[in-house]
Design an enzyme around this catalytic site. Structure first.
Site, PDB file in Angstrom:
ATOM      1  N   ASN A  13       0.863  -1.177   0.000  1.00 11.64           N
ATOM      2  CA  ASN A  13       0.000   0.000   0.000  1.00 11.64           C
ATOM      3  C   ASN A  13       0.906   1.234   0.000  1.00 11.64           C
ATOM      4  OD1 ASN A  13      -1.808   2.037   0.484  1.00 11.64           O
ATOM      5  ND2 ASN A  13      -2.401   1.359   2.536  1.00 11.64           N
ATOM      6  N   LYS A  15       0.112   4.252  -0.389  1.00 11.10           N
ATOM      7  CA  LYS A  15      -0.521   5.447   0.179  1.00 11.10           C
ATOM      8  C   LYS A  15      -0.280   6.673  -0.723  1.00 11.10           C
ATOM      9  CE  LYS A  15      -0.256   3.285   4.655  1.00 11.10           C
ATOM     10  NZ  LYS A  15      -0.197   3.416   6.089  1.00 11.10           N
ATOM     11  N   HIS A  99      -9.731   1.312   4.684  1.00 10.86           N
ATOM     12  CA  HIS A  99      -8.464   1.575   5.378  1.00 10.86           C
ATOM     13  C   HIS A  99      -8.694   2.592   6.499  1.00 10.86           C
ATOM     14  CE1 HIS A  99      -4.394   2.747   6.265  1.00 10.86           C
ATOM     15  NE2 HIS A  99      -4.009   1.617   5.686  1.00 10.86           N
ATOM     16  N   GLU A 101      -7.003   4.994   7.536  1.00 10.07           N
ATOM     17  CA  GLU A 101      -6.703   6.395   7.180  1.00 10.07           C
ATOM     18  C   GLU A 101      -7.872   7.018   6.427  1.00 10.07           C
ATOM     19  OE1 GLU A 101      -2.893   5.626   5.389  1.00 10.07           O
ATOM     20  OE2 GLU A 101      -2.033   5.285   7.369  1.00 10.07           O
ATOM     21  N   GLU A 175      -5.635  -4.621  10.697  1.00 15.46           N
ATOM     22  CA  GLU A 175      -4.657  -3.548  10.868  1.00 15.46           C
ATOM     23  C   GLU A 175      -4.983  -2.747  12.126  1.00 15.46           C
ATOM     24  OE1 GLU A 175      -2.587  -2.570   6.926  1.00 15.46           O
ATOM     25  OE2 GLU A 175      -4.344  -1.280   7.077  1.00 15.46           O
ATOM     26  N   GLY A 181       1.970   2.792  10.651  1.00 17.80           N
ATOM     27  CA  GLY A 181       2.889   3.914  10.449  1.00 17.80           C
ATOM     28  C   GLY A 181       3.571   4.390  11.714  1.00 17.80           C
ATOM     29  N   SER A 221       3.076  -1.523  10.446  1.00 18.93           N
ATOM     30  CA  SER A 221       4.530  -1.484  10.669  1.00 18.93           C
ATOM     31  C   SER A 221       5.218  -2.814  10.364  1.00 18.93           C
ATOM     32  CB  SER A 221       4.839  -1.015  12.098  1.00 18.93           C
ATOM     33  OG  SER A 221       4.366   0.304  12.284  1.00 18.93           O
TER      34      SER A 221
HETATM   35  P1  PGA Z   1       2.465   0.686   7.658  1.00 24.05           P
HETATM   36  O1  PGA Z   1       1.037   0.783   6.960  1.00 24.05           O
HETATM   37  O2  PGA Z   1       3.090  -0.604   7.192  1.00 24.05           O
HETATM   38  O3  PGA Z   1       3.216   1.898   7.198  1.00 24.05           O
HETATM   39  O4  PGA Z   1       2.229   0.670   9.136  1.00 24.05           O
HETATM   40  C1  PGA Z   1       0.231  -0.352   6.798  1.00 24.05           C
HETATM   41  C2  PGA Z   1      -1.086   0.044   6.181  1.00 24.05           C
HETATM   42  O5  PGA Z   1      -1.612   1.093   6.536  1.00 24.05           O
HETATM   43  O6  PGA Z   1      -1.625  -0.659   5.303  1.00 24.05           O
END
Ligand code: PGA
Length: 272
Positions: A13, A15, A99, A101, A175, A181, A221
């Site tokens: 992903n 982003k 997601h 976010e 998640e 993140g 992460s």
């Molecule tokens: P991250 O994001 O690996 O940067 O924590 C994972 C995600 O949001 O899919």
């Protein structure tokens, strides 16, 4: 009992990173460094980079699927700046929905996420449904976390037809929001417990054995250094990778470890 062999999936992903000018090359580099048998790879770039990534992977004859990071919950209409499932035709074969976010920044509710799943099914897009708890919920304990996550699951899945979701190849990404993140990943055992809670949640709404076939990924992460902890859990089928998915070295390590799990599953499988 004959255990079903679920696929091992690593989805990137990206982003809000990369541009149409650089996305193709990054995709090609990652693809060439992650050619591992038995792992399904997916790259989800920003909408405006989908065509560049698709073309780069096609030119290099890489078997990496392309996914979008979102799709609108309505078919079409007055939704300025949004992207419908039909617009993704020919550009993406997978799509991330729900997601955290998007839930946070675009006020996406479970009801909207259910609509996105519906649009994905209609368009023949393979959905990755993201669900996960906030830190305060996790701190209240694993039962509280499971209750919230299963609620999100039901909210997105129940308005849709179970067989249609299975036919579309539904993938669930657990998640935990506090792990995304932040550099703080969940423990493998906690992710595995949540994967079981998710499948039990599907059984509770009469999915029966179909629940066992739904791949559950961990996201939050994930790096080459910690992926093994998750893939050591038989209930976890891969990862949705954010920050590390922009780094070819990290992706090479993650997919290599996923290949070990893929090999192990194939050798255990009654049909291997
Ligand atoms: P991250 O994001 O690996 O940067 O924590 C994972 C995600 O949001 O899919």
């Amino acid at each position: 009992m004959i255990r079903t062999m679920r696929p091992v999936i690593v989805a990137a992903n990206w982003k809000m990173n990369t541009t149409p000018a650089d996305a193709g090359e990054l995709a090609r580099t990652i693809a060439s460094r992650t050619r591992v048998a038995g792992v399904e790879r997916v790259i989800c770039p920003p909408f405006v980079c989908l065509a560049a990534v698709r073309d780069a992977l096609m030119d290099a004859r890489e078997e990496v699927a392309v996914g979008a990071q979102d799709v609108h919950h309505e078919v079409a209409g007055a939704f300025t700046g949004d992207i419908s499932a039909a617009m993704l035709d020919g550009l993406a074969s997978w799509v991330i929905v729900g997601h955290s976010e998007r839930r946070r920044d675009h006020a996406e509710t479970d009801e909207r996420v259910a609509g996105k799943l519906a649009r994905a099914i209609e368009a023949g897009l393979r959905p990755i449904l993201c669900i996960g708890e906030q830190l305060a919920v996790r701190e209240a304990g694993s039962d509280a976390a499971a209750a919230v996550v299963v609620d999100q699951l039901w909210g997105a899945v129940m308005p849709n037809d179970a067989d249609a979701l299975i036919a579309a190849g539904l993938v669930i990404a657990y998640e935990p929001v506090w792990a995304i993140g932040t550099g703080k990943n969940a423990r493998g055992a906690d992710a595995a417990a949540m994967a079981s809670a998710i499948r039990n949640g599907l059984r509770a709404i009469d999915w029966g054995d179909r629940a066992e076939n739904v791949p559950v990924l961990y996201g939050g992460s994930v790096t080459a250094a910690n992926i093994a902890e998750f893939l050591a859990e038989p209930s976890i089928d891969g990862a949705l990778v954010g920050g590390a998915s922009l780094k070819p070295d990290e992706m090479a390590g993650i997919v290599a470890r996923a290949g070990v799990t893929g090999d192990a599953r194939r050798s255990e499988s009654p049909i291997a």
